[in-house]
Design a protein around this motif. Structure first.
Motif, PDB file in Angstrom:
ATOM      1  N   LEU A  59       0.980  -1.066  -0.093  1.00  0.00           N
ATOM      2  CA  LEU A  59      -0.031  -0.158   0.158  1.00  0.00           C
ATOM      3  C   LEU A  59       1.229   1.393  -0.080  1.00  0.00           C
ATOM      4  N   CYS A  60       1.230   2.305  -0.955  1.00  0.00           N
ATOM      5  CA  CYS A  60       1.641   2.704  -0.927  1.00  0.00           C
ATOM      6  C   CYS A  60       1.121   4.353  -1.907  1.00  0.00           C
ATOM      7  N   PRO A  61       1.006   5.513  -2.129  1.00  0.00           N
ATOM      8  CA  PRO A  61       1.077   6.149  -2.267  1.00  0.00           C
ATOM      9  C   PRO A  61       1.291   6.382  -3.965  1.00  0.00           C
ATOM     10  N   GLN A  62       2.265   5.655  -4.627  1.00  0.00           N
ATOM     11  CA  GLN A  62       2.909   5.686  -5.718  1.00  0.00           C
ATOM     12  C   GLN A  62       2.277   4.351  -6.941  1.00  0.00           C
ATOM     13  N   GLY A  63       1.028   3.632  -6.029  1.00  0.00           N
ATOM     14  CA  GLY A  63       0.893   2.509  -6.589  1.00  0.00           C
ATOM     15  C   GLY A  63      -0.313   2.918  -7.782  1.00  0.00           C
ATOM     16  N   GLU A  64      -0.468   1.112  -8.115  1.00  0.00           N
ATOM     17  CA  GLU A  64      -1.750   1.472  -9.352  1.00  0.00           C
ATOM     18  C   GLU A  64      -3.327   2.352  -8.734  1.00  0.00           C
ATOM     19  N   THR A  65      -4.034   2.719  -8.614  1.00  0.00           N
ATOM     20  CA  THR A  65      -5.493   3.661  -7.944  1.00  0.00           C
ATOM     21  C   THR A  65      -5.991   2.151  -8.107  1.00  0.00           C
ATOM     22  N   PHE A  66      -6.864   2.115  -6.833  1.00  0.00           N
ATOM     23  CA  PHE A  66      -7.412   0.890  -6.791  1.00  0.00           C
ATOM     24  C   PHE A  66      -8.927   0.860  -7.118  1.00  0.00           C
ATOM     25  N   THR A  67      -9.475   0.117  -7.629  1.00  0.00           N
ATOM     26  CA  THR A  67     -10.640   0.469  -8.594  1.00  0.00           C
ATOM     27  C   THR A  67     -11.455  -1.009  -8.215  1.00  0.00           C
ATOM     28  N   GLN A  68     -12.321  -0.763  -8.486  1.00  0.00           N
ATOM     29  CA  GLN A  68     -13.718  -1.912  -8.179  1.00  0.00           C
ATOM     30  C   GLN A  68     -13.400  -3.366  -8.673  1.00  0.00           C
ATOM     31  N   LYS A  69     -13.016  -2.609 -10.289  1.00  0.00           N
ATOM     32  CA  LYS A  69     -12.524  -3.928 -11.601  1.00  0.00           C
ATOM     33  C   LYS A  69     -11.040  -5.031 -10.470  1.00  0.00           C
ATOM     34  N   LYS A  70     -10.729  -4.251  -9.818  1.00  0.00           N
ATOM     35  CA  LYS A  70      -9.310  -4.454  -9.346  1.00  0.00           C
ATOM     36  C   LYS A  70      -9.629  -5.299  -8.296  1.00  0.00           C
ATOM     37  N   ALA A  71     -10.747  -5.177  -7.359  1.00  0.00           N
ATOM     38  CA  ALA A  71     -11.089  -5.656  -6.819  1.00  0.00           C
ATOM     39  C   ALA A  71     -11.896  -6.799  -6.814  1.00  0.00           C
ATOM     40  N   GLU A  72     -12.131  -6.951  -7.878  1.00  0.00           N
ATOM     41  CA  GLU A  72     -12.801  -7.986  -8.512  1.00  0.00           C
ATOM     42  C   GLU A  72     -12.025  -8.847  -9.197  1.00  0.00           C
ATOM     43  N   GLU A  73     -10.879  -9.008  -9.094  1.00  0.00           N
ATOM     44  CA  GLU A  73      -9.780  -9.084 -10.130  1.00  0.00           C
ATOM     45  C   GLU A  73      -9.381  -9.792  -8.279  1.00  0.00           C
ATOM     46  N   LEU A  74      -8.949  -9.436  -7.058  1.00  0.00           N
ATOM     47  CA  LEU A  74      -8.155  -9.682  -6.183  1.00  0.00           C
ATOM     48  C   LEU A  74      -9.176 -10.835  -5.294  1.00  0.00           C
ATOM     49  N   SER A  75     -10.083 -11.262  -5.923  1.00  0.00           N
ATOM     50  CA  SER A  75     -11.312 -12.051  -5.744  1.00  0.00           C
ATOM     51  C   SER A  75     -11.056 -13.028  -5.436  1.00  0.00           C
ATOM     52  N   GLN A 108      11.155  -4.519  -5.627  1.00  0.00           N
ATOM     53  CA  GLN A 108      11.636  -5.286  -7.269  1.00  0.00           C
ATOM     54  C   GLN A 108      11.666  -6.231  -6.741  1.00  0.00           C
ATOM     55  N   TYR A 109      11.893  -7.148  -5.644  1.00  0.00           N
ATOM     56  CA  TYR A 109      12.197  -8.600  -5.553  1.00  0.00           C
ATOM     57  C   TYR A 109      10.604  -9.622  -4.032  1.00  0.00           C
ATOM     58  N   LEU A 110      10.228  -8.671  -3.390  1.00  0.00           N
ATOM     59  CA  LEU A 110       8.806  -9.516  -2.519  1.00  0.00           C
ATOM     60  C   LEU A 110       7.321  -8.820  -3.934  1.00  0.00           C
ATOM     61  N   VAL A 111       7.491  -7.873  -3.520  1.00  0.00           N
ATOM     62  CA  VAL A 111       5.562  -7.289  -3.916  1.00  0.00           C
ATOM     63  C   VAL A 111       4.942  -7.265  -5.737  1.00  0.00           C
ATOM     64  N   THR A 112       3.930  -7.966  -5.597  1.00  0.00           N
ATOM     65  CA  THR A 112       3.544  -8.348  -6.875  1.00  0.00           C
ATOM     66  C   THR A 112       2.481  -7.484  -7.248  1.00  0.00           C
ATOM     67  N   ASP A 113       2.345  -6.187  -6.655  1.00  0.00           N
ATOM     68  CA  ASP A 113       0.952  -5.616  -6.042  1.00  0.00           C
ATOM     69  C   ASP A 113       1.379  -4.431  -5.745  1.00  0.00           C
ATOM     70  N   GLU A 114       1.120  -3.109  -6.190  1.00  0.00           N
ATOM     71  CA  GLU A 114       1.302  -1.386  -5.430  1.00  0.00           C
ATOM     72  C   GLU A 114       0.147  -0.846  -5.796  1.00  0.00           C
ATOM     73  N   LEU A 115      -0.489  -0.534  -4.232  1.00  0.00           N
ATOM     74  CA  LEU A 115      -1.892   0.308  -5.050  1.00  0.00           C
ATOM     75  C   LEU A 115      -2.025   1.558  -4.061  1.00  0.00           C
ATOM     76  N   SER A 116      -2.316   2.354  -4.236  1.00  0.00           N
ATOM     77  CA  SER A 116      -3.664   3.551  -3.768  1.00  0.00           C
ATOM     78  C   SER A 116      -4.664   3.884  -3.617  1.00  0.00           C
TER      79      SER A 116
END
Length: 257
Positions: A92-108, A129-137
Motif C-alpha cells: 500500500l503506497c501513494p505510488q501504486g496503481e489506483t485501486f478500483t472495483q475492477k481490481k477488487a474483482e480481480e483480487l477476489s 523489486q523482489y517481493l511485491v506483486t502489486d502496489e496499490l493506492s
C-alpha cells in the motif's frame, strides 16, 4: 481466502476484522484474516525496522529484512493437490496503481493475499523489486500509514466472495461494477414530507423497473462522473435515453428562465 496483513499496529485491525461484513465472513469460515507484526522479524536487539536513507534526506525508510522475513515465514495456502500457492503480495503506497472495483474483482479470485502496511518515508526499494506483486493506492493523498488503505481494499475484496453478502446481486449491481454509477434507491414510506417515490418503482412491472434503473444509472454517471463514460459504446437504447435526457434538461432550463 486467506488474508495476512503485515503491520506495526495489529491492534488497529481488531475491531475491523471482527465487525460487520468482515466479521461475519470470518465467522462463516469464508475468509481467514490474520495480522503479523513485522517488528518481530527485526534482526537487531532494539527491534528496529527502519533506518536513515542512503544519500541523505528527511524521514526514515523501512528496512528489507523484517518485511522479507515476515512474508517468507507465512504458511502458504495449498491448492487441491496440496501444492503451496504463491500469494499476491500487495504494497500500500501513494505510488501504486489506483485501486478500483475492477481490481477488487480481480483480487477476489485469489486464494491468498498479503498486505504490507508501511510507515515513515517509504520502503527500501528492494521490497518493491523482489517481493511485491502489486502496489496499490486508494487515492491521490498521503496517509500516515498503510493500515487504513489495507482495510479499504480488504473490505472491498471480501464482500465479493461467494456467500459473504446476504444478497449475491448486491455486489453485481454496485456502482462501478457495471462501469456506471448505481441508480437511485427508495424504501418505505412511499411519501415522506411531500416527497414521493417514483411511480415506476411502485408499478410492479419488473421489466419497466429494470429499464428505469438502467436509464437512471446512465444519467447519474453522465452528471456526476462523465469520465467513466469516455470510450463507451452506447447501445441504441442508451442513445435514446440520452436524447430524452437532453430534451428534459432543456425544458427545465427554459422553465427556469
Amino acid at each position: 481466502m486467506k488474508i495476512d496483513v503485515l503491520t506495526l499496529f495489529p491492534e488497529m485491525f481488531e475491531g475491523v476484522f471482527s465487525s460487520s461484513i468482515l466479521g461475519k465472513a470470518r465467522d462463516k469460515g469464508i475468509v481467514e484474516l490474520n495480522t503479523v507484526n513485522f517488528r518481530n522479524y527485526a534482526n537487531n536487539k532494539h527491534n528496529t525496522v527502519d533506518d536513515y536513507p542512503y544519500g541523505g534526506g528527511g524521514g526514515m525508510v523501512l528496512k528489507p529484512e523484517p518485511i522479507f522475513g515476515a512474508v517468507e515465514d507465512l504458511p502458504f495456502v495449498a491448492d487441491a493437490e496440496g501444492v503451496p500457492v504463491k500469494p499476491r503480495v500487495i504494497l500500500l503506497c501513494p505510488q501504486g496503481e489506483t485501486f478500483t472495483q475492477k481490481k477488487a474483482e480481480e483480487l477476489s479470485t485469489e486464494q491468498h493475499l498479503v498486505f504490507i502496511c508501511g510507515h515513515y518515508e517509504g520502503y527500501d526499494e528492494r521490497i518493491r523489486q523482489y517481493l511485491v506483486t502489486d502496489e496499490l493506492s486508494v487515492g491521490d493523498y498521503v496517509l500516515t500509514g498503510g493500515e487504513l488503505p489495507a482495510m479499504v481494499v480488504i473490505d472491498s475484496v471480501v464482500r465479493l466472495l461467494p456467500g459473504v453478502l446476504g444478497n449475491e446481486m448486491s455486489a453485481v449491481t454496485d456502482s462501478f461494477s457495471t462501469g456506471l454509477l448505481e441508480y437511485p434507491h427508495y424504501t418505505r414510506p412511499a411519501k415522506f414530507r411531500d416527497w414521493e417515490v417514483p411511480d415506476m418503482l411502485l408499478s410492479g412491472h419488473h421489466e419497466n423497473v429494470r429499464k428505469w434503473r438502467a436509464r437512471e444509472s446512465l444519467i447519474r454517471t453522465l452528471e456526476r462522473r462523465p469520465d467513466l463514460l469516455e470510450g463507451r459504446e452506447f447501445s441504441k437504447q442508451e442513445k435514446a435515453w440520452l436524447a430524452e435526457w437532453e430534451k428534459e434538461k432543456a425544458a427545465k432550463a427554459k422553465q427556469a428562465e
